[in-house]
Write an enzyme that holds these catalytic residues in place. Structure first.
Site, short mmCIF file in Angstrom:
data_model
loop_
_atom_site.label_atom_id
_atom_site.label_comp_id
_atom_site.label_asym_id
_atom_site.label_seq_id
_atom_site.Cartn_x
_atom_site.Cartn_y
_atom_site.Cartn_z
N ASN A 135 37.47 45.80 32.01
CA ASN A 135 36.95 46.29 33.29
C ASN A 135 36.32 45.12 34.03
O ASN A 135 36.25 44.01 33.52
CB ASN A 135 35.98 47.46 33.08
CG ASN A 135 34.72 47.08 32.31
OD1 ASN A 135 34.24 45.95 32.41
ND2 ASN A 135 34.19 48.02 31.53
N GLU B 11 33.33 43.33 32.28
CA GLU B 11 33.75 42.61 31.08
C GLU B 11 34.50 41.33 31.44
O GLU B 11 34.27 40.27 30.84
CB GLU B 11 34.64 43.52 30.22
CG GLU B 11 33.91 44.69 29.59
CD GLU B 11 34.84 45.77 29.08
OE1 GLU B 11 34.35 46.68 28.38
OE2 GLU B 11 36.05 45.73 29.40
N ASP C 231 39.83 54.12 27.71
CA ASP C 231 40.65 54.44 26.53
C ASP C 231 41.94 55.14 26.94
O ASP C 231 43.01 54.90 26.38
CB ASP C 231 39.87 55.32 25.57
CG ASP C 231 38.62 54.64 25.02
OD1 ASP C 231 38.72 53.47 24.66
OD2 ASP C 231 37.57 55.29 24.96
#
Length: 332
Positions: free
Chosen positions: A208, A211, A279
């Site tokens: 993301n 990150e 996820d």
């Protein structure tokens, strides 16, 4: 386009996908507000129920199973009730949990949320209690993990590493998984909250914005620095593709070929909860790649799947039927 994406959903049914990572039991303790305690200025709740929901890498497992994949879950659980309940939940979704290695010296990673509410009040989280061991795996436990992966990985159509920093994925395991996938041509993808630079050689990387910014030592990512971050990750990790998710701004796919594609969200107005959406993106993309999709088509399908789950509260999943509906809505 819509027919092509719909065919991918048909084609990834029963594809074998191995998900390796930090298996988390999200526990929700439900209570009805009774009164204020005399002992301290806190609520007294009457216990109404307890629910265990797959979290962390287990949420990726749950998503892949709901989409129709034949899922092999690999990770560490404790010899405790949380581990047993997590296993039962995933087994009920036809997940193969033989790759769950039980380590009695450490607890199953749990995130326990105490939820309070009443008939006329909104259900709210009062407190969260996390439990995990912050030490590396014992040699014997790690060897069991390696043995299971080594024995089964060559039979997979796709492999995902879901690394939440819970010590389930050791440096040696990362290296072994990446080498095995590259030698056999199995699509591999990593979604790592920390230490993404340790995954050199993996084919597909998902991060993301925060990150990715941390990985390349940028404070934030604007349009210019996003491009630099994507290209940096591609080159440094020797990857074939990097996918950076951007919340309400959609996601951007960087490919080794030089192609850069921005994919906008399907519907900003219906976002309810983004918990666990990453996820969903990862396993949808990998199932699509296992079914023969291009990186771009796989990312488009993953974007639509994320659009389904963010309309639901908490860690949620998307079904093939919901994904087909989303394709129809998005391409109208």
């Amino acid at each position: 386009m819509s027919q092509h994406l719909a065919r991918l959903i048909d084609n990834f049914q029963n594809k074998k996908i191995m998900v390796i990572g930090d298996m988390v039991a999200d526990i929700y303790l439900e209570g009805k507000i009774s009164r204020i305690s005399r002992e301290a200025p806190v609520l007294i709740l009457e216990h109404c129920g307890e629910t265990v929901v797959p979290g962390g890498a287990a949420n990726a497992v749950h998503n892949a199973a709901t989409l129709g994949g034949q899922v092999y879950a690999v990770g560490i659980i404790g010899g405790d009730n949380a581990g047993q309940q997590l296993t039962q939940v995933l087994n009920s979704r036809n997940v193969n949990t033989q790759g769950f290695i039980i380590d009695t010296s450490r607890p199953t990673i749990t995130k326990t949320r105490v939820m309070a509410g009443g008939q006329a009040t909104v259900r709210q989280q009062v407190v969260r209690i996390d439990r995990e061991c912050k030490q590396a795996l014992a040699v014997g436990i790690e060897q069991q993990l390696h043995g299971y992966v080594r024995e089964n990985i060559c039979n997979m159509d796709a492999v995902v590493i879901s690394d939440y920093g819970g010590f389930s994925v050791s440096p040696d395991l990362k290296k072994m998984v990446i080498e095995a996938c590259n030698q056999t041509g199995i699509p591999s993808m990593v979604d790592s909250r920390y230490n993404i630079m340790d995954y050199k050689g993996i084919k597909l990387v998902k991060q993301n914005e925060s990150e990715a910014a941390s990985a390349v030592d940028f404070a934030v990512l604007d349009q210019n620095s996003l491009s630099k971050a994507g290209q940096f990750l591609l080159e440094r990790l020797d990857a074939q593709a990097v996918l950076i998710t951007q919340g309400p701004e959609g996601m951007t796919l960087f490919e080794r070929s030089g192609s850069v594609s921005h994919i906008p969200v399907s519907n900003k107005s219906e976002v309810y909860d983004v918990t666990g959406a990453g996820d969903t993106v990862v396993v949808t993309m990998m199932l699509a790649l296992a079914a023969g999709a291009s990186y771009y088509d796989a990312a488009c399908l993953a974007n639509l799947a994320a659009g389904v789950v963010v309309r639901k509260p908490g860690t949620a999943t998307a079904t093939p039927a919901e994904l087909r509906t989303a394709i129809g809505e998005y391409t109208q």
